[in-house]
Structures are given as C-alpha cells and as structure tokens.
Design a protein around this motif. Structure first.
Motif, PDB file in Angstrom:
ATOM      1  N   VAL A 173       0.242   5.820  13.371  1.00 55.74           N
ATOM      2  CA  VAL A 173       0.261   4.530  13.292  1.00 55.74           C
ATOM      3  C   VAL A 173      -1.302   3.681  12.699  1.00 55.74           C
ATOM      4  N   PHE A 174      -0.598   3.792  11.965  1.00 59.38           N
ATOM      5  CA  PHE A 174      -1.980   1.956  10.560  1.00 59.38           C
ATOM      6  C   PHE A 174      -1.672   1.361  11.169  1.00 59.38           C
ATOM      7  N   ALA A 175      -2.776   0.431  12.231  1.00 56.36           N
ATOM      8  CA  ALA A 175      -2.781  -1.352  12.530  1.00 56.36           C
ATOM      9  C   ALA A 175      -3.444  -2.130  11.407  1.00 56.36           C
ATOM     10  N   ARG A 176      -3.259  -2.872  11.834  1.00 58.54           N
ATOM     11  CA  ARG A 176      -4.435  -3.982  10.932  1.00 58.54           C
ATOM     12  C   ARG A 176      -5.422  -4.790  11.594  1.00 58.54           C
ATOM     13  N   LYS A 177      -6.374  -4.485  11.753  1.00 58.50           N
ATOM     14  CA  LYS A 177      -7.524  -4.887  11.963  1.00 58.50           C
ATOM     15  C   LYS A 177      -8.135  -6.459  11.363  1.00 58.50           C
ATOM     16  N   ASN A 178      -7.578  -7.209  12.383  1.00 59.93           N
ATOM     17  CA  ASN A 178      -8.103  -8.790  11.907  1.00 59.93           C
ATOM     18  C   ASN A 178      -9.314  -8.932  12.359  1.00 59.93           C
TER      19      ASN A 178
ATOM     20  N   LEU B 268       3.625  -0.047   6.198  1.00 63.35           N
ATOM     21  CA  LEU B 268       2.823   1.432   6.271  1.00 63.35           C
ATOM     22  C   LEU B 268       4.235   1.805   7.413  1.00 63.35           C
ATOM     23  N   VAL B 269       4.958   2.682   7.440  1.00 65.83           N
ATOM     24  CA  VAL B 269       5.698   2.804   7.875  1.00 65.83           C
ATOM     25  C   VAL B 269       5.295   4.512   8.658  1.00 65.83           C
ATOM     26  N   PRO B 270       5.736   5.066  10.088  1.00 71.49           N
ATOM     27  CA  PRO B 270       4.083   5.591  10.765  1.00 71.49           C
ATOM     28  C   PRO B 270       4.350   7.417  10.582  1.00 71.49           C
TER      29      PRO B 270
ATOM     30  N   PRO C  50       1.373  -1.058  -0.076  1.00 70.83           N
ATOM     31  CA  PRO C  50       0.264  -0.076   0.229  1.00 70.83           C
ATOM     32  C   PRO C  50       1.163   0.708  -0.214  1.00 70.83           C
ATOM     33  N   VAL C  51       0.087   2.006  -1.004  1.00 69.42           N
ATOM     34  CA  VAL C  51       0.765   3.714  -0.287  1.00 69.42           C
ATOM     35  C   VAL C  51       0.052   4.635  -0.401  1.00 69.42           C
TER      36      VAL C  51
END
Length: 476
Positions: free
Chosen positions: A76-81, A278-280, A50-51
């Motif tokens: 910060v982007f996080a993964r919500k599983n 994804l970086v912060p 992703p960009v």
C-alpha cells in the motif's frame, strides 16, 4: 572506564533507472535545466492524479528477490506528511505499514570474517525536489526536476558493529543494484545515498542506546569517517556524564564532525495514512516468475565462481566483481587468452591504477579486453618484457589499439638473440673491470649491477631470463 560497542543500522535510498518518474511521464534525466522535467503531477497541482510506473515496481521487486526478501502480494502507498519547500504537495508518497518487500539479508566479508546483515524492508517512494541556496542573490530556489523520481529505500537491521562493516554492507548493496541494472549507484549525483543510525551501548548489554541519525553522506569514505566520529562523540558524551540526545545530525567532511540538525521525529509525527489516489499494489505471480528468471548472476555468486573456476584470490575476485562491467571485461579478456591469474594481475595493478587516475569506469575504457589479453600474451611469449609492457601500458590505456603494433612502432621488441646480447654483455664487462674482479672475489650481489647496465645499454629490451643466464656463464 566502560567498554562500549556500536550499533549501526543504515537506510539507503537508491534511485531506480527508469526513464520516467514514478507517478507521471516526466523524464528522470539528471543535469537538465532547473524545473525542465516538471508537470502538474510532480509539481503538486490540485486535482491531478498519480499513475504508478510498472517498471519501478519491477525494479523494486527484483531487488527484493536478489537479497532474499519476502515479497508482499499486496502493498500500500501512503502519504508521509511534512512541510518543506522542495515538497510541493505537502506530503511524500511512500509506503509504511505494507511495503513491497520485507525480511531480507546481505552477506558481507570484513577482514576475512563473513557476516550476514538483516534487511528489515524495502519500500517504494518518490523523491523530493532540491533546494538551492544562493548567497549571491540572498535567496533560495527550488528545482523540482528530482520531485517524483522513483526511489527504493532499503532499511537494514541494526546488525553492524563498526564503520568497516557499514561500508562493506553499502558496497555490497550498491554492487547488487548495479548488477541488476536498476540503479547506477552514483553517490555524487545522489542516486545512491545513505542515512546512518548510530548508537552505542556497554558491551554485553542487550538494550540499545539512544541513536543519532546522520543524513545523506555522499561517499563510502565519508560514511566511514562520519560513523567513526559519531561513535567517538557518543563515547565522550557518556564518559563526561552527558545524555545522548535522539536527533538528526549532518556530517561536515571539511571539519570531519557531525553537527546537530534537528530533533529526530518519530514515525507517528508524519501522520501516515493510505493514499486515496492510489489503489493497493497487487503483484502478479506470473510477472514475478518472469522477473525472477531475468535476474543476472549476482556479485556473491560471481565472486565465488571467479575463485573456484579462475583460481583468483578472495581479494582479487572481490575487487574485480565489485563492478559488473569490470567483471565482464575480465571474462572477455580471459576468453581471448586463457591465463586468468595473469590477466587479473594486470587488471589489479596497471588497469585499476590508470582508471583511478583518469576517473573512468570499465564501460568507458578504450583498451579492449582482447588487446589487454594480447599484451599479457606478448609478455608471456617473451616478445616484450614485463617492464616494457608496463612502460607502454599508459599509451594503450589512453588510446587503445593493438599492443603488438605499438611495440613494433616504438621498436621495443625484446632482444632474445644470444649473439646480440653477448655483444652488449661483453661491452659492459669490458667497461667495468673493477666490478668484474669484485664479483669474482665473492661480491655476487654485483650481478644486479651488471643486469642493470646491460638493460640500460639495450634500452630495457634484453630478455631478462636469457640475460641472467649469459651473464652467469661469462662471470663464472
């Protein structure tokens, strides 16, 4: 019987008006054929990266500024599983521990009482796709056009105590988003949608009750009805000795009920962790200053200005400024004819009624602001009566154009010539000897009868002020 109070918090998802998705270059256009706006990134193919869309960051930051949030310099982007057919990656990219903005507020007014609703956080995330269930085919389909469309989720504090307050908060939030130009606010298309967390507690108790979450209600009216129903349902449960279950419920507008959908998951069930792809996100202070300088005059400020500068009532100012395009329309009309209260009256009565019936927004109007101003001026100057103005308004609304030309074409110019009016009055009085006698005998309410008859004879074109003056003279 215990007296209860409601505790309501809202989670609002607003789709950002970017041309491309949040993590890929696919179009965000609504209404395309299923799975037309899809690429390997938003369809969750292995190995893709992703960009982040910078415009989505700008819009999220501007909303934070508009409602007095503190912007976090690093988020910060996080993964919500979780697993669902419309989520091809098996997780949603969102923000959890470090959102882009926190601790804001929205001011509302309900029944003349001002109240501030706290905003816990604004975080960015991608939307999921859409499941389509076909009874005809006995099959379910998935459309991924909406997958990866940029959203902000605006989470309120549990500060609302009634359905009225919840709807007022929603309307103010929507107005701000639309004023900023970052969301179109279309609830029917799902670009502005709301989940309501509702609980009740005995009045005076500090501790919250067990809440139910009502999902994706698609109109202000249904939000109000769903919350009202849920409050009453929970009261009935407690009074019957039943426990409230923490769960997610769906609102059925046809039956006006909420029904259990599933037990409510807690945050830890989603197994959030920082997205390694994804970086912060680090906000550039110079960019923030640039974006802040671009903020428009916001609804609450414009509302106050309309009251102070134009002398509008609080209700008229609130209605006209609720939509930015309508507020712009009003100001343009006032620039053409400096009678703001009179222009506001025509907007509140005639224009909004026609817009409602035609289901048109202010940006779609054929009647130009300058032509509405000209119509108001024609009435003011006595060229036409207010009644004739209202009579021709539907034609002006439907077609637009110069009201003066329309008045002349229809032969509706007001009769203000004394001799012409006296002829009509004399004819009416001659045809109504019994009524004239009764009037002179003290039944002065018959004045309305004579006015009506002259108006009928002149096809509504008699100047009302002059007519009343001449009638009173002849009947004295």
């Amino acid at each position: 019987m215990a007296e209860y109070e409601a505790v309501i918090g809202l989670e609002v998802h607003a789709q950002l008006l970017t041309e491309s998705k949040i993590f890929c270059s696919c179009s965000t256009r609504f209404g395309n054929d299923p799975n037309e706006n899809v690429c390997p990134v938003c369809s969750g193919m292995p190995g893709v990266l992703p960009v982040l869309n910078e415009r989505a960051v700008e819009y999220a930051a501007k909303m934070g500024m508009a409602i007095d949030c503190a912007l976090n310099p690093v988020s910060v982007f996080a993964r919500k599983n979780y697993f669902y057919p419309d989520l091809p990656k098996g997780y949603q990219i969102s923000q959890f521990e470090l959102p882009i903005a926190e601790h804001g507020k929205v001011d509302i007014l309900v029944d003349g009482v001002a109240k501030t609703i706290g905003v816990t956080r604004i975080h960015m995330e991608e939307d999921a796709g859409k499941n389509i269930h076909s009874a005809t085919d006995n099959a379910s389909y998935v459309d991924l056009n909406r997958a990866c469309v940029p959203l902000i989720e605006i989470v309120s504090e549990p500060d609302m105590r009634s359905a009225d307050e919840a709807v007022a908060y929603l309307k103010e939030l929507r107005s701000i988003l639309v004023y900023l130009g970052i969301c179109d606010g279309n609830m029917e298309e799902g670009s502005f949608r709301c989940d309501a967390n509702v609980s009740i507690r005995p009045k005076g108790q500090e501790e919250f009750g067990t809440r139910a979450e009502i999902k994706n209600v698609n109109s202000f009216r249904n939000v109000h009805k769903a919350i009202e129903y849920e409050i009453q349902r929970q009261k009935d449960c407690l009074e019957d000795g039943e426990a409230i279950v923490q769960e997610t419920r769906l609102y059925n507008p046809d039956k006006n009920v909420t029904a259990s959908m599933r037990g409510k998951e807690e945050a830890h069930d989603y197994r959030y962790f920082p997205d390694p792809d994804l970086v912060p996100l680090k906000l550039d202070p110079a960019k923030l200053e640039q974006w802040k300088a671009q903020l428009p005059e916001l609804p609450r400020v414009r509302r106050q200005r309309f009251e102070n500068d134009f002398g509008l009532s609080a209700n008229d100012a609130a209605t006209i400024t609720a939509e930015r395009d309508l507020a712009d329309y009003f100001e343009a009309a006032c620039a053409a004819y400096a009678q703001p209260k009179k222009i506001a009256n025509w907007i509140m009565s005639e224009l909004l009624r026609e817009m409602g019936e035609a289901k048109l927004a202010a940006a779609q109007l054929k009647l130009a602001p300058s032509d509405l101003a000209k119509l108001v001026k024609l009435v003011d100057e006595g060229v036409i009566s207010g009644k004739i103005g209202k009579q021709i308004f539907p034609d002006l609304f439907a077609q637009g154009g110069d009201p003066e030309a329309l008045v002349k074409a229809k032969g509706l110019v007001q009769i203000s010539d004394s001799s012409a009016l006296e002829e009509a009055i004399d004819a009416v009085l001659a045809a109504s000897p019994a009524e004239v006698e009764a009037y002179k005998g003290g039944k002065t309410k018959l004045m309305g009868f004579f006015v009506g008859q002259v108006m009928k004879a002149t096809k509504g074109q008699a100047n009302p002020g002059l007519l009343n003056q001449l009638l009173a003279k002849k009947l004295s």
